[in-house]
Motif scaffolding. Structure first.
Motif, PDB file in Angstrom:
ATOM      1  N   PRO A  75       7.169  -4.459   8.759  1.00  0.00           N
ATOM      2  CA  PRO A  75       7.222  -5.212   9.352  1.00  0.00           C
ATOM      3  C   PRO A  75       5.608  -5.005   7.604  1.00  0.00           C
ATOM      4  O   PRO A  75       5.711  -4.840   7.398  1.00  0.00           O
ATOM      5  CB  PRO A  75       5.812  -5.239  10.866  1.00  0.00           C
ATOM      6  N   MET A  76       5.426  -6.629   7.634  1.00  0.00           N
ATOM      7  CA  MET A  76       4.127  -7.010   6.593  1.00  0.00           C
ATOM      8  C   MET A  76       2.609  -6.292   7.027  1.00  0.00           C
ATOM      9  O   MET A  76       2.818  -5.825   8.007  1.00  0.00           O
ATOM     10  CB  MET A  76       4.431  -8.099   6.475  1.00  0.00           C
ATOM     11  N   ALA A  77       2.370  -5.669   5.814  1.00  0.00           N
ATOM     12  CA  ALA A  77       1.459  -4.388   5.921  1.00  0.00           C
ATOM     13  C   ALA A  77       0.209  -5.111   6.430  1.00  0.00           C
ATOM     14  O   ALA A  77      -0.615  -6.695   6.813  1.00  0.00           O
ATOM     15  CB  ALA A  77       0.451  -4.170   4.997  1.00  0.00           C
ATOM     16  N   GLY A  78      -0.109  -4.767   7.632  1.00  0.00           N
ATOM     17  CA  GLY A  78      -1.380  -5.561   8.851  1.00  0.00           C
ATOM     18  C   GLY A  78      -1.108  -6.451   9.931  1.00  0.00           C
ATOM     19  O   GLY A  78      -1.610  -6.854  10.791  1.00  0.00           O
ATOM     20  N   SER A  79      -0.049  -6.860  10.188  1.00  0.00           N
ATOM     21  CA  SER A  79       0.411  -7.730  11.002  1.00  0.00           C
ATOM     22  C   SER A  79       0.958  -6.854  12.401  1.00  0.00           C
ATOM     23  O   SER A  79       1.353  -7.147  13.718  1.00  0.00           O
ATOM     24  CB  SER A  79       1.998  -8.305  10.696  1.00  0.00           C
ATOM     25  N   VAL A  80       1.078  -5.461  12.637  1.00  0.00           N
ATOM     26  CA  VAL A  80       1.686  -4.509  13.760  1.00  0.00           C
ATOM     27  C   VAL A  80       0.721  -3.683  13.540  1.00  0.00           C
ATOM     28  O   VAL A  80      -0.246  -3.208  12.611  1.00  0.00           O
ATOM     29  CB  VAL A  80       2.934  -3.928  13.426  1.00  0.00           C
ATOM     30  N   PRO A  81       0.083  -2.536  14.713  1.00  0.00           N
ATOM     31  CA  PRO A  81      -0.371  -1.648  15.020  1.00  0.00           C
ATOM     32  C   PRO A  81       0.842  -0.594  13.649  1.00  0.00           C
ATOM     33  O   PRO A  81       1.658  -0.580  13.455  1.00  0.00           O
ATOM     34  CB  PRO A  81       0.019  -1.495  16.451  1.00  0.00           C
ATOM     35  N   GLU A  82      -0.418   0.013  14.080  1.00  0.00           N
ATOM     36  CA  GLU A  82       0.362   1.630  12.685  1.00  0.00           C
ATOM     37  C   GLU A  82       0.816   2.930  13.727  1.00  0.00           C
ATOM     38  O   GLU A  82       1.992   3.166  12.289  1.00  0.00           O
ATOM     39  CB  GLU A  82      -0.972   2.174  12.093  1.00  0.00           C
ATOM     40  N   ASP A  83       1.462   2.741  15.108  1.00  0.00           N
ATOM     41  CA  ASP A  83       2.291   3.088  15.508  1.00  0.00           C
ATOM     42  C   ASP A  83       3.664   2.678  15.168  1.00  0.00           C
ATOM     43  O   ASP A  83       4.412   3.121  16.345  1.00  0.00           O
ATOM     44  CB  ASP A  83       1.640   3.792  16.749  1.00  0.00           C
ATOM     45  N   HIS A  84       3.641   1.723  14.903  1.00  0.00           N
ATOM     46  CA  HIS A  84       5.168   0.746  14.605  1.00  0.00           C
ATOM     47  C   HIS A  84       6.325   2.035  14.006  1.00  0.00           C
ATOM     48  O   HIS A  84       5.604   2.367  12.905  1.00  0.00           O
ATOM     49  CB  HIS A  84       4.861  -0.369  13.555  1.00  0.00           C
ATOM     50  N   PRO A  85       7.389   1.928  14.548  1.00  0.00           N
ATOM     51  CA  PRO A  85       8.077   3.132  14.189  1.00  0.00           C
ATOM     52  C   PRO A  85       8.522   2.906  12.974  1.00  0.00           C
ATOM     53  O   PRO A  85       8.568   3.940  12.747  1.00  0.00           O
ATOM     54  CB  PRO A  85       9.657   3.167  15.427  1.00  0.00           C
ATOM     55  N   LYS A  86       8.939   2.400  12.006  1.00  0.00           N
ATOM     56  CA  LYS A  86       9.312   2.008  10.724  1.00  0.00           C
ATOM     57  C   LYS A  86       8.080   2.236  10.032  1.00  0.00           C
ATOM     58  O   LYS A  86       8.249   2.959   8.360  1.00  0.00           O
ATOM     59  CB  LYS A  86       9.665   0.335  10.162  1.00  0.00           C
ATOM     60  N   VAL A  87       7.125   1.580  10.214  1.00  0.00           N
ATOM     61  CA  VAL A  87       5.849   2.666   9.795  1.00  0.00           C
ATOM     62  C   VAL A  87       5.318   3.831   9.620  1.00  0.00           C
ATOM     63  O   VAL A  87       5.198   5.094   8.905  1.00  0.00           O
ATOM     64  CB  VAL A  87       4.345   1.502   9.695  1.00  0.00           C
ATOM     65  N   VAL A  88       5.661   4.600  11.017  1.00  0.00           N
ATOM     66  CA  VAL A  88       5.748   5.837  11.031  1.00  0.00           C
ATOM     67  C   VAL A  88       6.597   6.571  10.551  1.00  0.00           C
ATOM     68  O   VAL A  88       6.333   7.983   9.722  1.00  0.00           O
ATOM     69  CB  VAL A  88       5.477   6.249  12.855  1.00  0.00           C
ATOM     70  N   GLU A  89       7.651   6.192  10.581  1.00  0.00           N
ATOM     71  CA  GLU A  89       8.653   6.386   9.745  1.00  0.00           C
ATOM     72  C   GLU A  89       8.678   6.758   7.824  1.00  0.00           C
ATOM     73  O   GLU A  89       8.578   8.353   7.581  1.00  0.00           O
ATOM     74  CB  GLU A  89      10.286   6.206   9.551  1.00  0.00           C
ATOM     75  N   LEU A  90       7.962   5.348   7.582  1.00  0.00           N
ATOM     76  CA  LEU A  90       7.913   5.875   6.021  1.00  0.00           C
ATOM     77  C   LEU A  90       6.366   7.081   5.723  1.00  0.00           C
ATOM     78  O   LEU A  90       6.601   7.641   4.618  1.00  0.00           O
ATOM     79  CB  LEU A  90       7.230   3.967   6.023  1.00  0.00           C
ATOM     80  N   ARG A  91       5.138   6.867   6.713  1.00  0.00           N
ATOM     81  CA  ARG A  91       4.158   7.905   6.375  1.00  0.00           C
ATOM     82  C   ARG A  91       4.482   8.976   6.412  1.00  0.00           C
ATOM     83  O   ARG A  91       4.175  10.374   6.116  1.00  0.00           O
ATOM     84  CB  ARG A  91       3.131   6.988   7.483  1.00  0.00           C
ATOM     85  N   GLU A  92       5.677   9.449   7.840  1.00  0.00           N
ATOM     86  CA  GLU A  92       6.123  10.754   7.698  1.00  0.00           C
ATOM     87  C   GLU A  92       6.835  10.960   7.002  1.00  0.00           C
ATOM     88  O   GLU A  92       6.734  12.452   6.447  1.00  0.00           O
ATOM     89  CB  GLU A  92       6.659  11.253   9.037  1.00  0.00           C
ATOM     90  N   LEU A  93       8.018  10.164   5.782  1.00  0.00           N
ATOM     91  CA  LEU A  93       8.398  10.810   4.912  1.00  0.00           C
ATOM     92  C   LEU A  93       8.175  10.898   3.974  1.00  0.00           C
ATOM     93  O   LEU A  93       7.882  12.088   2.694  1.00  0.00           O
ATOM     94  CB  LEU A  93       9.216   9.382   4.376  1.00  0.00           C
ATOM     95  N   CYS A  94       6.927  10.417   3.495  1.00  0.00           N
ATOM     96  CA  CYS A  94       5.526  10.492   2.199  1.00  0.00           C
ATOM     97  C   CYS A  94       4.984  12.014   2.457  1.00  0.00           C
ATOM     98  O   CYS A  94       4.478  12.688   1.390  1.00  0.00           O
ATOM     99  CB  CYS A  94       4.858   9.112   2.714  1.00  0.00           C
ATOM    100  N   LEU A  95       4.944  12.008   3.563  1.00  0.00           N
ATOM    101  CA  LEU A  95       3.747  13.042   4.156  1.00  0.00           C
ATOM    102  C   LEU A  95       4.558  14.516   4.116  1.00  0.00           C
ATOM    103  O   LEU A  95       4.731  15.157   3.561  1.00  0.00           O
ATOM    104  CB  LEU A  95       3.256  13.179   5.381  1.00  0.00           C
ATOM    105  N   TRP A  96       6.117  13.996   3.844  1.00  0.00           N
ATOM    106  CA  TRP A  96       7.491  15.441   3.774  1.00  0.00           C
ATOM    107  C   TRP A  96       7.359  15.859   1.917  1.00  0.00           C
ATOM    108  O   TRP A  96       8.086  16.906   2.025  1.00  0.00           O
ATOM    109  CB  TRP A  96       8.466  14.963   4.016  1.00  0.00           C
ATOM    110  N   SER A  97       7.162  14.139   1.671  1.00  0.00           N
ATOM    111  CA  SER A  97       7.762  14.097   0.534  1.00  0.00           C
ATOM    112  C   SER A  97       6.881  15.610  -0.953  1.00  0.00           C
ATOM    113  O   SER A  97       5.709  15.179  -0.363  1.00  0.00           O
ATOM    114  CB  SER A  97       7.757  13.056  -0.367  1.00  0.00           C
ATOM    115  N   GLU A  98       7.356  15.350  -1.439  1.00  0.00           N
ATOM    116  CA  GLU A  98       7.024  16.534  -2.712  1.00  0.00           C
ATOM    117  C   GLU A  98       7.594  15.369  -3.872  1.00  0.00           C
ATOM    118  O   GLU A  98       5.850  14.932  -5.064  1.00  0.00           O
ATOM    119  CB  GLU A  98       7.664  17.275  -3.498  1.00  0.00           C
ATOM    120  N   GLY A  99       8.253  14.204  -4.081  1.00  0.00           N
ATOM    121  CA  GLY A  99       8.141  13.511  -5.092  1.00  0.00           C
ATOM    122  C   GLY A  99       8.832  11.864  -4.743  1.00  0.00           C
ATOM    123  O   GLY A  99       9.386  12.363  -3.724  1.00  0.00           O
TER     124      GLY A  99
END
Length: 238
Positions: A75-99
């Motif tokens: 979804p567009m940033a700010g349009s849904v809560p931060e616990d939306h599955p796609k938002v959680v997925e993206l943020r978890e991948l960011c924390l997992w990543s090194e590059g």
């Protein structure tokens, strides 16, 4: 408080003296380098996705652990809560990543809304963690017409804002419709060779950064701020 000669504005107790021994890697690095790749188009025949997939193959050949985030249904940033599955997925991948690798089409002389939306969902801070700080970053773009560097320049600006280490090399592919076959594979060309160059450099720089990012991103101003807050907390207890 101690003062350094000729540097009266500096808090000596918070100033780090850089030295090579401090750049020794810290922490376990027995896993392959981890890369998150983002692309900026939802089209079925998306040239930014094709270019991203070519980059992924190269990084995997070098030995990297690679994940490509699918921006569909984010979804567009700010349009849904931060616990939306796609938002959680993206943020978890960011924390997992090194590059990271960011690749966007050029639309109206800029990055696409799809690309910007993904970056907007990545917070500078997530609790005590900073999902993007210290990650390496390579930037790429695809063009429908003649070669341009508007997108990679914008992505560099965003990478700096997200406190990432953006490598010097980059890829810009003009008339992308000519550079990919019916299967979405990139044809041999100087543009393909540049993609190899960029991924090779990203991989090398990521290896250099591993185990060193905490030290490299440890800032005098932030140490001083934490020290002052600690003093304030002690005073409040008196």
């Amino acid at each position: 408080m101690d003062k350094i000669a000729n540097l009266p504005n500096i808090r000596a107790d918070q100033l780090d003296m850089p030295a090579l021994p401090k750049l020794e890697p810290v922490g376990g690095m027995d896993h392959p380098p981890r890369f998150l790749l983002l692309y900026g188009s939802l089209r079925e025949r998306s040239f930014s996705r094709f270019l991203t997939e070519e980059a992924a193959r190269i990084l995997e050949h070098f030995g990297g652990d690679v994940r490509i985030f699918d921006p569909t249904e984010l979804p567009m940033a700010g349009s849904v809560p931060e616990d939306h599955p796609k938002v959680v997925e993206l943020r978890e991948l960011c924390l997992w990543s090194e590059g990271h690798v960011w690749c966007s089409p050029e639309r109206h002389g800029a990055i696409t809304a799809v690309m910007k939306n993904q970056i907007d969902w990545i917070p500078l801070e997530q609790g005590a963690l900073r999902p993007s700080q210290g990650r390496t970053l390579a930037v790429m773009q695809v063009c429908g017409g003649s070669q341009s560097f508007n997108v990679v320049n914008t992505l560099r600006l965003l990478g700096r804002w997200m406190r990432m280490f953006t490598i010097p090399n980059q890829s810009s592919v003009p008339m992308a419709y000519k550079e990919f076959d019916d299967e979405g594979r990139m044809r041999p060309s100087a543009y393909y060779d540049r993609v190899v160059d960029v991924m090779e450099e990203l991989y090398k720089i990521t290896l250099l950064m591993r185990g060193r990012t905490d030290y490299l991103t440890d800032r005098y101003s932030e140490r001083s701020e934490r020290a002052l807050k600690a003093i304030d907390r002690q005073l409040q207890k008196l």
